[in-house]
Motif scaffolding. Sequence first.
Motif, PDB file in Angstrom:
ATOM      1  N   THR A 309       0.834  -1.206   0.000  1.00  0.00           N
ATOM      2  CA  THR A 309       0.000   0.000   0.000  1.00  0.00           C
ATOM      3  C   THR A 309       0.865   1.251   0.000  1.00  0.00           C
ATOM      4  O   THR A 309       0.569   2.239  -0.692  1.00  0.00           O
ATOM      5  N   ALA A 310       1.963   1.210   0.754  1.00  0.00           N
ATOM      6  CA  ALA A 310       2.871   2.360   0.815  1.00  0.00           C
ATOM      7  C   ALA A 310       3.511   2.651  -0.529  1.00  0.00           C
ATOM      8  O   ALA A 310       3.966   3.776  -0.775  1.00  0.00           O
ATOM      9  N   ARG A 311       3.508   1.654  -1.403  1.00  0.00           N
ATOM     10  CA  ARG A 311       4.101   1.823  -2.738  1.00  0.00           C
ATOM     11  C   ARG A 311       3.040   1.993  -3.813  1.00  0.00           C
ATOM     12  O   ARG A 311       3.314   1.866  -5.008  1.00  0.00           O
ATOM     13  N   GLY A 312       1.816   2.240  -3.396  1.00  0.00           N
ATOM     14  CA  GLY A 312       0.742   2.539  -4.329  1.00  0.00           C
ATOM     15  C   GLY A 312       0.113   1.328  -4.991  1.00  0.00           C
ATOM     16  O   GLY A 312      -0.606   1.477  -5.985  1.00  0.00           O
ATOM     17  N   LEU A 313       0.355   0.140  -4.462  1.00  0.00           N
ATOM     18  CA  LEU A 313      -0.228  -1.074  -5.029  1.00  0.00           C
ATOM     19  C   LEU A 313      -1.402  -1.540  -4.186  1.00  0.00           C
ATOM     20  O   LEU A 313      -1.347  -1.513  -2.948  1.00  0.00           O
ATOM     21  N   GLN A 314      -2.465  -1.957  -4.837  1.00  0.00           N
ATOM     22  CA  GLN A 314      -3.607  -2.523  -4.134  1.00  0.00           C
ATOM     23  C   GLN A 314      -3.416  -4.027  -3.980  1.00  0.00           C
ATOM     24  O   GLN A 314      -2.863  -4.695  -4.862  1.00  0.00           O
ATOM     25  N   ALA A 315      -3.876  -4.558  -2.876  1.00  0.00           N
ATOM     26  CA  ALA A 315      -3.768  -5.989  -2.625  1.00  0.00           C
ATOM     27  C   ALA A 315      -4.931  -6.430  -1.757  1.00  0.00           C
ATOM     28  O   ALA A 315      -5.405  -5.675  -0.900  1.00  0.00           O
ATOM     29  N   GLU A 316      -5.375  -7.646  -1.986  1.00  0.00           N
ATOM     30  CA  GLU A 316      -6.420  -8.230  -1.144  1.00  0.00           C
ATOM     31  C   GLU A 316      -5.781  -8.745   0.138  1.00  0.00           C
ATOM     32  O   GLU A 316      -4.786  -9.479   0.088  1.00  0.00           O
TER      33      GLU A 316
END
Length: 457
Positions: A309-316
């Motif tokens: 998230t801190a790197r701008g990626l979404q994850a479940e």
Amino acid sequence: MTSAEQTAAVAVTHDDEMAARLQGARQASWAMATLSPQQKNQALEAFAALLESGAERLLGENQRDLDAQAGRIKPALYQRLKLDRGKLAQLASGIRDVAALEDPVGRVSLRTRLDDGLTLEKVSVPLGVIAIIFESRPDVIPQILSLALKSGNAVVLKGGSEALHSNRAFMALVKALGDACPWLPPDWAQLFESRDEIRRLLAFPEYVDLVIPRGSNELVQSIMAATRIPVLGHADGVCHVYVHARADLDKALELAIDAKIQYPAACNAAETLLLDAAIADAFLDRFAPRAAAVPIALKACPRALAALTARGLQAEPLSDPLASQTSTGDDPWRREYGENTLAIAIVDSLEAAMAHINRHGSHHTDAIVTEEAAAAETFTRRVDSACVFVNASTRFADGFRFGFGAEVGISTAKTHARGPVGLDGLVIYKYLLRGEGHCVARYVGEQARPFRHERLL
């Protein structure tokens, strides 16, 4: 006759038909076991030539299947179903590679002189009749047939209905091969097309020596539960790449990407990426733009989720691996995605990574990326998988890439065959004892003659 009696009569008739077909396979297996290496290799060369000359028809029949299944099956299955000229050329090359391999039948692995004139040998022999049940991939038929032929086995096949026309086209080559090589028995390779036929086949352990299911977890589990015939295979392909604290991060990035996206539908594609906490941030700085570009759908443990998230990626979000179930369908870390989806977990040590793999993995193929020899050695000894790699993509777990020519499947069992099952997995052994009228009575009692047990090989 009542309807129940009529149904029973039909069932008996069908069972008689199945028994007759399998008896034909059994008789063919005896003939296959006596073929010379020259006969087998000549047939393999002829098979490769037939595949090349029949490419146009094979592609046409495959297109019928593709048209029928467009939009009806998952993209990963559709990709497995598709044939092209490149695949056919590789198949023909693979058949010739099998022909070039050493014949696996007749190898003597032990020779002992028990006494003068009494010699014991351990000799490799074909298994007999092998049933192989697979889904979606019609190109496995020539791979399986080439290995069965080289190893002197008879084979019965059941492919998925979605590949019906492709499967029939490949089997038409078998008929042409029989015409070209009359020493091949007529029933050495048979195709079954319905689930009911397989249900009935599984009730004949007297005719079938081994079943190899290739497909989903549901397929493998259903086969195992339905028969007394030995079953060889793997239920899941939950493979891991662990990036160790002493990894070369550029190397690790390329290996992780290759293991996931080179062919995500394969059972040896990575499903979980484990990152040592010591290098997690530095690795994810490199990984984030590549994952976004592919794109790769991400799932993550709480620590990895925060870092992504801190790197701008979404994850479940996924639960902490330490809190996950270990042997039920509830375990989110034991899922085979078969697509561009990757689970990521951050672990605190090599010990934690190995524990995760042995706890949540499917014992298929797992890899470590590290520049530390001691860590690599520990990983290879402690990870309980059929294939364990150091600084190499999990996608190398393949019979063709291992130099087996091809494979009939991958086994995670601890039996006579494990990992990619090639020629060596299709033979077993027998003990041959040659004497000169030797009787056991000479070797018992007060005047018993002693055995020499002299190893000759």
